[in-house]
Design a protein around this motif. Structure first.
Motif, mmCIF file in Angstrom:
data_model
loop_
_atom_site.group_PDB
_atom_site.id
_atom_site.type_symbol
_atom_site.label_atom_id
_atom_site.label_comp_id
_atom_site.label_asym_id
_atom_site.label_seq_id
_atom_site.Cartn_x
_atom_site.Cartn_y
_atom_site.Cartn_z
ATOM 1 N N LYS A 179 37.441 39.703 32.104
ATOM 2 C CA LYS A 179 36.551 40.723 32.659
ATOM 3 C C LYS A 179 36.107 40.288 34.062
ATOM 4 N N VAL A 180 36.975 40.507 35.022
ATOM 5 C CA VAL A 180 36.709 40.129 36.411
ATOM 6 C C VAL A 180 36.239 41.367 37.153
ATOM 7 N N MET A 182 34.928 41.272 40.462
ATOM 8 C CA MET A 182 35.123 41.185 41.912
ATOM 9 C C MET A 182 35.872 39.920 42.250
ATOM 10 N N LEU A 183 36.719 39.998 43.267
ATOM 11 C CA LEU A 183 37.408 38.834 43.826
ATOM 12 C C LEU A 183 37.186 38.829 45.324
ATOM 13 N N GLY A 184 37.156 37.638 45.904
ATOM 14 C CA GLY A 184 36.938 37.575 47.349
ATOM 15 C C GLY A 184 37.363 36.250 47.932
ATOM 16 N N THR A 185 37.779 36.316 49.203
ATOM 17 C CA THR A 185 38.105 35.126 49.993
ATOM 18 C C THR A 185 37.379 35.252 51.327
ATOM 19 N N SER A 186 37.703 34.366 52.219
ATOM 20 C CA SER A 186 37.074 34.421 53.545
ATOM 21 C C SER A 186 37.571 35.588 54.382
ATOM 22 N N THR A 187 38.697 36.214 53.980
ATOM 23 C CA THR A 187 39.273 37.300 54.783
ATOM 24 C C THR A 187 39.274 38.652 54.075
ATOM 25 N N GLN A 188 39.190 38.699 52.757
ATOM 26 C CA GLN A 188 39.272 39.974 52.051
ATOM 27 C C GLN A 188 38.408 39.929 50.784
ATOM 28 N N THR A 189 38.108 41.144 50.283
ATOM 29 C CA THR A 189 37.305 41.297 49.060
ATOM 30 C C THR A 189 37.884 42.459 48.252
ATOM 31 N N ILE A 190 38.014 42.272 46.941
ATOM 32 C CA ILE A 190 38.520 43.298 46.039
ATOM 33 C C ILE A 190 37.444 43.569 44.991
ATOM 34 N N ILE A 191 37.086 44.848 44.852
ATOM 35 C CA ILE A 191 36.040 45.255 43.908
ATOM 36 C C ILE A 191 36.691 46.067 42.804
ATOM 37 N N GLY A 192 36.365 45.776 41.563
ATOM 38 C CA GLY A 192 36.921 46.472 40.416
ATOM 39 C C GLY A 192 36.163 47.735 40.066
ATOM 40 N N ARG A 193 36.817 48.621 39.277
ATOM 41 C CA ARG A 193 36.221 49.889 38.871
ATOM 42 C C ARG A 193 36.375 50.115 37.357
ATOM 43 N N ILE A 195 36.480 46.840 36.301
ATOM 44 C CA ILE A 195 37.106 45.517 36.282
ATOM 45 C C ILE A 195 38.440 45.582 36.997
ATOM 46 N N LEU A 196 38.976 44.417 37.296
ATOM 47 C CA LEU A 196 40.293 44.283 37.925
ATOM 48 C C LEU A 196 41.302 43.921 36.843
ATOM 49 N N PRO A 197 42.250 44.811 36.502
ATOM 50 C CA PRO A 197 43.163 44.521 35.389
ATOM 51 C C PRO A 197 44.130 43.378 35.663
ATOM 52 N N ASP A 198 44.478 43.142 36.929
ATOM 53 C CA ASP A 198 45.471 42.114 37.254
ATOM 54 C C ASP A 198 44.851 40.767 37.590
ATOM 55 N N ALA A 199 43.529 40.680 37.533
ATOM 56 C CA ALA A 199 42.854 39.437 37.886
ATOM 57 C C ALA A 199 42.515 38.658 36.626
ATOM 58 N N ILE A 243 41.586 30.743 39.808
ATOM 59 C CA ILE A 243 41.297 32.169 39.957
ATOM 60 C C ILE A 243 42.574 32.835 40.448
ATOM 61 N N GLN A 244 43.037 33.807 39.698
ATOM 62 C CA GLN A 244 44.280 34.499 40.028
ATOM 63 C C GLN A 244 44.031 35.983 40.203
ATOM 64 N N GLY A 245 44.903 36.609 41.042
ATOM 65 C CA GLY A 245 44.797 38.045 41.277
ATOM 66 C C GLY A 245 44.506 38.409 42.709
#
Length: 272
Positions: A179-180, A182-193, A195-199, A243-245
């Motif tokens: 159950k992820v 949100m994912l984020g790095t110093s250059t990008q951010t991914i927000i789930g809706r 959750i993120l199914p591939d993370a 952390i993957q995805g």
């Protein structure tokens, strides 16, 4: 004077006995009917000869005053017996309830039930950690927001978090937190809706422990009511391994260090 009083008392008690007629229920004493001589009085005889024991004169006496008392006693005994039976029934019911709860707690789960309940909480058991697994190696800086149960945690590689005790895992087991949010790095951010199914976030169970004691105090004013209890929450410590995805950023190399490495290689070539 004393002898006169003694004779008066003897005659007073003896006159009613002599004047009354003998009845059929009472039998005359044999030692009174026999002639008494001076020799028989002076000669010692055992005491049993002067005692007359008729079984008809003695009867058992009940201590209850009437039959009403007996019926009341029987009713009381019946009520006590019913109360004891009710207590026994209540105790047996409580024992049955305890047995049911214990059996529910100790019941065996199938593989499908374990997987379904773990997925509802937000993790999946992958098996024990092997010595060849290098889960705590250095990785790129990535963060994730995961949900475990009803709590959310922001984690990075190598972090340690405490969650409520997980049921179907032991120490040194590998988990996947699926159950992820949100994912984020110093250059990008991914927000789930939502959750993120591939993370996925990989973690390792390090310990099952107890939290610090919390004191629960209750009081009602002017009611003489005070209750103090203590509670220690069961916790599980997880170590975040990977952390993957998301595309991880490439490690930045300082240009000065790169020039120093090139010069060192040139010196080694010239010396050779």
């Amino acid at each position: 004077m004393a002898q006169r009083r003694w004779l008066q008392t003897v005659t007073r008690h003896a006159l009613p006995l002599l004047s009354s007629k003998p009845t059929t229920s009472l039998k005359p004493l044999p030692h009174l009917l026999a002639p008494i001589s001076l020799k028989s009085i002076l000669s010692p005889k055992p005491l049993q000869q002067f005692l007359y024991t008729d079984p008809t004169l003695f009867h058992a006496r009940s201590f209850s005053s009437s039959s009403r008392d007996d019926s009341e006693n029987e009713e009381d005994e019946g009520e006590e017996g019913e109360e004891e039976e009710e207590d026994y029934d209540s105790d047996s019911n409580e024992a049955e309830v305890d047995d049911v709860t214990v059996s529910d707690m100790k019941r065996e789960y199938s593989a499908e039930e374990i997987e379904a309940e773990a997925a509802a909480i937000g993790y999946k058991v992958m098996g024990p950690l092997l010595p060849s697994d290098r889960v705590l190696k250095h990785r790129e800086p990535v963060f994730a927001v995961v949900q475990v149960g009803s709590h959310q945690f922001k984690v990075s590689n190598g972090d340690c978090i405490y969650v409520e005790r997980l049921k179907f895992c032991e120490v040194n087991d590998k988990l996947i937190l699926n159950k992820v949010l949100m994912l984020g790095t110093s250059t990008q951010t991914i927000i789930g809706r939502p959750i993120l199914p591939d993370a996925a976030v990989h973690a390792v169970v390090e310990e099952h422990a107890l939290d610090a004691k919390v004191i629960i105090f209750k009081k009602k004013r002017r009611k003489n009511y005070r209750r103090t209890k203590g509670h220690r929450q069961e916790l599980t410590r997880l170590r975040i391994a990977d952390i993957q995805g998301i595309e991880k950023p490439q490690p930045k190399v300082d240009p000065k260090q790169k020039m120093a490495a090139v010069k060192q290689q040139e010196k080694v070539a010239v010396a050779a």
